[in-house]
Design a protein around this motif. Structure first.
Motif, PDB file in Angstrom:
ATOM      1  N   SER B  30       1.041  -1.227   0.154  1.00 50.33           N
ATOM      2  CA  SER B  30      -0.139  -0.171  -0.033  1.00 50.33           C
ATOM      3  C   SER B  30       0.819   1.518  -0.036  1.00 50.33           C
ATOM      4  CB  SER B  30      -1.202  -0.159   1.128  1.00 50.33           C
ATOM      5  OG  SER B  30      -1.738  -1.051   1.524  1.00 50.33           O
ATOM      6  N   PRO B  31       0.950   2.054  -1.148  1.00 49.90           N
ATOM      7  CA  PRO B  31       1.820   3.179  -1.429  1.00 49.90           C
ATOM      8  C   PRO B  31       1.209   4.434  -0.796  1.00 49.90           C
ATOM      9  CG  PRO B  31       0.537   2.915  -3.169  1.00 49.90           C
ATOM     10  CD  PRO B  31       0.553   1.493  -2.649  1.00 49.90           C
ATOM     11  N   GLU B  32       2.516   5.390  -0.350  1.00 51.36           N
ATOM     12  CA  GLU B  32       1.328   6.577   0.079  1.00 51.36           C
ATOM     13  C   GLU B  32       1.841   7.535  -1.586  1.00 51.36           C
ATOM     14  OE1 GLU B  32       3.259   6.313   4.353  1.00 51.36           O
ATOM     15  OE2 GLU B  32       3.233   8.465   3.407  1.00 51.36           O
ATOM     16  N   LEU B  33       0.486   8.058  -2.055  1.00 47.57           N
ATOM     17  CA  LEU B  33       1.115   8.749  -2.947  1.00 47.57           C
ATOM     18  C   LEU B  33       1.054  10.533  -3.377  1.00 47.57           C
ATOM     19  CD1 LEU B  33       0.047   6.023  -4.995  1.00 47.57           C
ATOM     20  CD2 LEU B  33       1.732   6.989  -6.074  1.00 47.57           C
ATOM     21  N   PHE B  34       2.310  11.469  -3.723  1.00 50.99           N
ATOM     22  CA  PHE B  34       2.069  13.020  -3.235  1.00 50.99           C
ATOM     23  C   PHE B  34       2.135  13.243  -5.004  1.00 50.99           C
ATOM     24  CE2 PHE B  34       3.373  12.621   1.182  1.00 50.99           C
ATOM     25  CZ  PHE B  34       4.180  11.421   1.311  1.00 50.99           C
ATOM     26  N   ARG B  49      -1.430  15.546  -1.427  1.00 50.31           N
ATOM     27  CA  ARG B  49      -1.322  14.168  -1.001  1.00 50.31           C
ATOM     28  C   ARG B  49      -2.046  13.023  -1.100  1.00 50.31           C
ATOM     29  NH1 ARG B  49       0.564  14.785   4.733  1.00 50.31           N
ATOM     30  NH2 ARG B  49      -1.225  16.627   5.043  1.00 50.31           N
ATOM     31  N   HIS B  50      -2.213  12.013  -1.288  1.00 51.11           N
ATOM     32  CA  HIS B  50      -3.556  11.326  -1.329  1.00 51.11           C
ATOM     33  C   HIS B  50      -4.504  10.630   0.006  1.00 51.11           C
ATOM     34  CE1 HIS B  50      -2.272   7.477   0.146  1.00 51.11           C
ATOM     35  NE2 HIS B  50      -2.878   6.713   0.167  1.00 51.11           N
ATOM     36  N   ILE B  51      -2.757  10.693   0.373  1.00 49.45           N
ATOM     37  CA  ILE B  51      -4.159  10.624   1.928  1.00 49.45           C
ATOM     38  C   ILE B  51      -4.638  11.889   2.667  1.00 49.45           C
ATOM     39  CG2 ILE B  51      -1.670  11.193   3.473  1.00 49.45           C
ATOM     40  CD1 ILE B  51      -2.719   8.802   5.345  1.00 49.45           C
ATOM     41  N   SER B  52      -4.693  13.015   2.420  1.00 51.46           N
ATOM     42  CA  SER B  52      -5.333  13.959   2.780  1.00 51.46           C
ATOM     43  C   SER B  52      -6.197  13.668   2.293  1.00 51.46           C
ATOM     44  CB  SER B  52      -4.735  15.400   2.465  1.00 51.46           C
ATOM     45  OG  SER B  52      -3.671  15.180   3.200  1.00 51.46           O
ATOM     46  N   ARG B  53      -6.955  13.511   0.799  1.00 58.42           N
ATOM     47  CA  ARG B  53      -8.051  14.010  -0.050  1.00 58.42           C
ATOM     48  C   ARG B  53      -8.684  15.082  -0.193  1.00 58.42           C
ATOM     49  NH1 ARG B  53     -11.050   9.712  -1.434  1.00 58.42           N
ATOM     50  NH2 ARG B  53     -10.229   7.500  -0.536  1.00 58.42           N
ATOM     51  N   GLU B  54      -7.307  16.071  -0.604  1.00 57.31           N
ATOM     52  CA  GLU B  54      -8.138  17.364  -0.384  1.00 57.31           C
ATOM     53  C   GLU B  54      -7.827  17.804  -2.205  1.00 57.31           C
ATOM     54  OE1 GLU B  54      -4.634  18.827   2.166  1.00 57.31           O
ATOM     55  OE2 GLU B  54      -3.024  17.426   0.807  1.00 57.31           O
ATOM     56  N   ALA B  61      -6.816  14.270  -6.801  1.00 53.25           N
ATOM     57  CA  ALA B  61      -5.796  13.095  -7.317  1.00 53.25           C
ATOM     58  C   ALA B  61      -6.862  11.958  -5.926  1.00 53.25           C
ATOM     59  CB  ALA B  61      -4.408  13.400  -7.488  1.00 53.25           C
ATOM     60  N   ASP B  62      -7.134  11.305  -7.303  1.00 51.77           N
ATOM     61  CA  ASP B  62      -7.662   9.901  -6.226  1.00 51.77           C
ATOM     62  C   ASP B  62      -6.777   8.560  -6.588  1.00 51.77           C
ATOM     63  OD1 ASP B  62     -11.084  11.472  -7.382  1.00 51.77           O
ATOM     64  OD2 ASP B  62     -10.163  10.914  -4.997  1.00 51.77           O
ATOM     65  N   LEU B  63      -6.357   8.179  -5.909  1.00 54.63           N
ATOM     66  CA  LEU B  63      -5.818   6.787  -5.477  1.00 54.63           C
ATOM     67  C   LEU B  63      -6.636   5.765  -6.326  1.00 54.63           C
ATOM     68  CD1 LEU B  63      -3.547   5.335  -5.617  1.00 54.63           C
ATOM     69  CD2 LEU B  63      -3.354   5.167  -3.065  1.00 54.63           C
ATOM     70  N   LEU B  72      -3.678  13.305 -11.718  1.00 54.51           N
ATOM     71  CA  LEU B  72      -3.869  14.880 -10.910  1.00 54.51           C
ATOM     72  C   LEU B  72      -4.814  15.363 -12.143  1.00 54.51           C
ATOM     73  CD1 LEU B  72      -3.175  16.923  -9.130  1.00 54.51           C
ATOM     74  CD2 LEU B  72      -1.425  17.868 -10.599  1.00 54.51           C
ATOM     75  N   LYS B  73      -5.959  15.651 -11.884  1.00 56.16           N
ATOM     76  CA  LYS B  73      -7.087  16.997 -12.147  1.00 56.16           C
ATOM     77  C   LYS B  73      -7.432  17.970 -12.297  1.00 56.16           C
ATOM     78  CE  LYS B  73      -8.890  11.739 -12.764  1.00 56.16           C
ATOM     79  NZ  LYS B  73     -10.088  10.775 -13.165  1.00 56.16           N
TER      80      LYS B  73
END
Lengths: 112, 110
Positions: B30-34, B49-54, B61-63, B72-73
């Protein structure tokens, strides 16, 4: 102001000279990194450190060395500069955990 | 070993058009993505950061673990979005540095 500082910003030096690129951060980060950013703008990890007296080599083979004697200071040294070392060098730092890196402004090195 | 692929070196869009910068990764855990961004003459900086869902500057950006992607959109591109964008991955275990993609240069045309 808490930040990460790199000096010098620009350096032109002759082949065979020894140089040290300075990187210091005042954020109390324990992890620090050096990246080489080539003309195509790709980033290559060359060294990293997770604390005092801890250093590791990155993915890119490099003729440079680093030291970490103090938490805030992570200098990179080239014993004998060559034209192939011409590049931009970026220093970064981070806290443990799920946070990103803070990058410095970089040192643009030209070896003639 | 983990790897990050950004297939487009350069992406040009017109102002007001939607933007999608592609990022695919290979990592079994399970990665962390930026996403990082570098504007002209500025430092490389964290965008999101994907973990922030901001949503930052209108970008999201959705993982997608099934497609191993983190694209990235932005619905409407602005000229000030022109920059170099890097996708980066961190393993979710152990003490390893970020792995960066090769970057995509976004050019927004007025």
């Amino acid at each position: 102001e808490a930040d990460i500082y790199q000096t010098p910003r620009y350096l032109v030096i002759g082949t065979g000279k020894k140089i040290t690129l300075e990187c210091s951060q005042t954020m109390g980060h324990d992890k620090m990194y050096w990246y080489q950013q080539d003309p195509g703008m790709e980033l290559h990890l060359i060294h990293y450190s997770y604390g005092v007296n801890s250093t590791e080599k990155g993915d890119l083979s490099s003729e440079s060395t680093v030291s970490r004697i103090r938490t805030e200071h992570f200098p990179l040294t080239l014993e004998s500069a060559r034209p192939s070392h011409t590049s931009q060098y970026l220093c970064a730092s981070s806290f443990p955990g799920r946070y990103g890196y803070t990058f410095g402004s970089g040192t643009r090195l030209t070896v003639v | 070993a983990q790897r990050v692929t950004q297939p487009e070196k350069l992406l040009s869009v017109f102002k007001g058009a939607p933007v999608e910068l592609k990022c695919n990764y290979s990592y079994s855990g399970s990665p962390e993505l930026f996403w990082y961004v570098q504007y002209s003459r500025q430092r490389l900086q964290l965008l999101l950061r994907h973990i922030s869902r901001e949503s930052i500057k209108g970008f999201t950006a959705d993982l997608n673990k099934g497609e191993t992607s983190f694209h990235l959109k932005k619905p409407f591109a602005q000229e000030e979005d022109s920059a170099m964008y890097y996708c980066a991955l961190k393993k979710n275990s152990g003490n390893t540095p970020l792995v960066f993609g090769k970057g995509t240069r976004l050019s927004v045309i007025a």
